[in-house]
Design an enzyme around this catalytic site. Structure first.
Site, PDB file in Angstrom:
ATOM      1  N   SER A  67       0.851  -1.186   0.000  1.00 23.29           N
ATOM      2  CA  SER A  67       0.000   0.000   0.000  1.00 23.29           C
ATOM      3  C   SER A  67       0.888   1.237   0.000  1.00 23.29           C
ATOM      4  CB  SER A  67      -0.917   0.013   1.216  1.00 23.29           C
ATOM      5  OG  SER A  67      -0.154   0.180   2.411  1.00 23.29           O
ATOM      6  N   LYS A  68       0.262   2.413   0.013  1.00 22.35           N
ATOM      7  CA  LYS A  68       1.005   3.668  -0.058  1.00 22.35           C
ATOM      8  C   LYS A  68       1.984   3.840   1.097  1.00 22.35           C
ATOM      9  CE  LYS A  68      -2.373   6.395  -2.674  1.00 22.35           C
ATOM     10  NZ  LYS A  68      -3.279   7.573  -2.635  1.00 22.35           N
ATOM     11  N   ARG A  69       1.678   3.224   2.225  1.00 24.40           N
ATOM     12  CA  ARG A  69       2.582   3.407   3.369  1.00 24.40           C
ATOM     13  C   ARG A  69       3.942   2.732   3.127  1.00 24.40           C
ATOM     14  NH1 ARG A  69      -0.948  -0.507   5.134  1.00 24.40           N
ATOM     15  NH2 ARG A  69      -0.043  -2.461   5.857  1.00 24.40           N
ATOM     16  N   GLY A  77       5.523   3.139   0.347  1.00 24.71           N
ATOM     17  CA  GLY A  77       6.166   3.942  -0.692  1.00 24.71           C
ATOM     18  C   GLY A  77       5.277   4.006  -1.918  1.00 24.71           C
TER      19      GLY A  77
END
Length: 471
Positions: free
Chosen positions: A246-248, A250
């Site tokens: 996921s975005k966390r 990167g």
């Protein structure tokens, strides 16, 4: 045996994600490997979340990766993707055909009635299963209704997966689920199956988050009188903490990696290697991937996304390009940084000397800035190497260079060597002040290469500027 027909069917609710890109890529590779067909279908039935911007982002990512598709609506020899919202009449006719055959029925239950049944199931701590209230009611198309699939009596549903092997799901876990909403829009399972049937898809390769949908889809294929396709459910891509990427973790957008200066060949190479292998080989050309790829070699366990490994793959690909090709690829990044690109000879020369050092195209441009812009001294480098004691060295190199009408590497090597010996200095004590004078920092390609790319006059100007700083 019919040639394989595969599809990639993203929902346009966001950008093309790394996981989706890998799914598209593996479908594309097998289609090209087998001489089959690869179709692109946009599943845009979630009207609240689907956007044209997301469609554009998906198409942009696919094209950047080089994943072309074979069929679809369009004119002038170009194929657009299929869009589900342009096919509502098809889903309606298929649903009505199932109703006529007794394999589906209209459900007139209100939302309030169903919510009440769900609350009762929740209170009893059991899973809600639709009780078949409308199963035997006559079909009245004038009444507002959804369409439900009539689940046949069965003990279990079994299918064979190319990645996971045989999979069995008990019939008790299934129910008469809704296949078409009251507004005529199909739900995922029905829309996907109708599309696969009408597009003659015979190999469905998708993320294994869809594996729980497969049993009911198998029954829908059979109800529509279509052979059940072969399935290949691809394991998820995880972050370093072993949770879903996921975005966390990167950047996860394909176009974000393009903007960061990754090459499409590198991203393709890395994504294929997440869970697939061919011996110990790490770097593959697209032609090699098409030649070697098969779903049987895809592992059944999730893969961990490693940004450092992907950066290594990208660096390897950068080093494999010719300097001219690398310079061409870097031009948009130079332009984005405000660096002029008219001097093609200089761009190629810069690309050549930075090729071993730059890990991305953005990195290449950042390292190349001093070739095209005034020097900006790193404070620590300036303090250490442009002191008073460096002034005679810079002057000696400047005087020697000024006496060379057309310097070459051999002449520069002799000049630096003579300067070092005459002052009883190591070569580094000469080269490093000059490097700082010309580039502003302590790291660069070979100092002779730097001088030759900058040219005699620009080098002399920068040496004069540094002498004034040192004085």
């Amino acid at each position: 045996m019919d040639k394989p027909r595969l599809r990639f069917a993203p929902s346009p609710t966001g950008y093309l994600h790394i996981g989706g890109a890998r799914t598209a890529l593996l479908n594309w590779l097998f289609a090209r490997h087998s001489g089959g067909s690869f179709l692109l279908r946009i599943e845009d039935t979630d009207r609240e979340r689907s956007t044209q911007a997301a469609v554009d982002a998906i198409l942009e990512g696919m094209r950047w990766l080089g994943l072309d598709w074979d069929e679809g609506p369009g004119v002038g020899g170009t194929h657009g993707p299929y869009f589900q919202m342009q096919r509502l009449d098809l889903y309606k006719s298929c649903a009505e055909e199932l109703i006529k055959k007794g394999k589906a029925y209209a459900c007139y239950c209100s939302k309030e009635e169903l919510d009440q049944l769900r609350e009762q199931a929740k209170a009893a701590k059991v899973q809600f299963v639709y009780p078949g209230t409308c199963r035997d009611k006559p079909y009245d198309p004038s009444r507002r209704h959804v369409v439900r699939f009539r689940l046949p009596k069965l003990l279990e549903v079994t299918f064979t997966d190319l990645v996971k092997g045989p999979i069995t799901r008990p019939g008790s876990t299934l129910q008469d689920e809704v296949i078409v909403r009251a507004d005529g829009v199909p739900l995922y399972n029905f829309g996907a199956v109708v599309d696969d049937v009408t597009m003659k898809i015979n190999l469905v390769a998708r993320g294994d988050d869809h594996v729980n949908n497969t049993a009911i889809q198998v029954l829908l294929y059979e109800a529509l009188g279509y052979p059940v396709p072969t399935f290949a459910h691809l394991p998820m891509i995880l972050g370093a903490d072993k949770t879903r990427l996921s975005k966390r973790h990167g950047a996860t957008s394909v176009t974000a990696y393009r903007d960061m200066g990754y090459l499409p060949e590198a991203l393709v190479n890395y994504l294929v290697r997440l869970g697939w292998s061919h011996g110990d080989q790490e770097i593959f050309t697209r032609e090699e991937l098409v030649k070697f790829f098969s779903f049987e070699q895809v592992g059944a366990t999730a893969s961990v996304f490693n940004p450092d490994k992907m950066l290594w793959v990208n660096h390897t690909w950068i080093k494999s390009l010719t300097p001219a090709e690398l310079a061409r690829r870097a031009i948009p990044y130079f332009q984005a940084a405000g660096i002029p690109t008219a001097d093609e000879v200089k761009l190629v020369a810069v690309a050549k000397v930075l090729q071993e050092r730059a890990k991305t195209l953005v990195d290449l441009v950042a390292q190349a800035r001093y070739f095209f812009a005034p020097v900006e001294f790193d404070p620590k480098a300036k303090e250490k190497f442009l002191g008073v004691d460096s002034k005679p060295v810079l002057e000696a190199i400047g005087s020697g260079l000024a006496a060379m009408p057309s310097p070459d590497a051999a002449q520069l090597e002799k000049l630096f060597g003579d300067t070092a010996r005459s002052r009883e200095l190591g070569l580094g004590k000469v080269a490093q002040p000059v490097r700082v004078a010309l580039t502003g920092g302590t790291a660069s390609p070979g100092i002779y290469d730097v001088i030759l790319i900058l040219g005699r006059d620009e080098t002399l100007k920068r040496l004069d500027d540094a002498i004034r700083v040192a004085g």
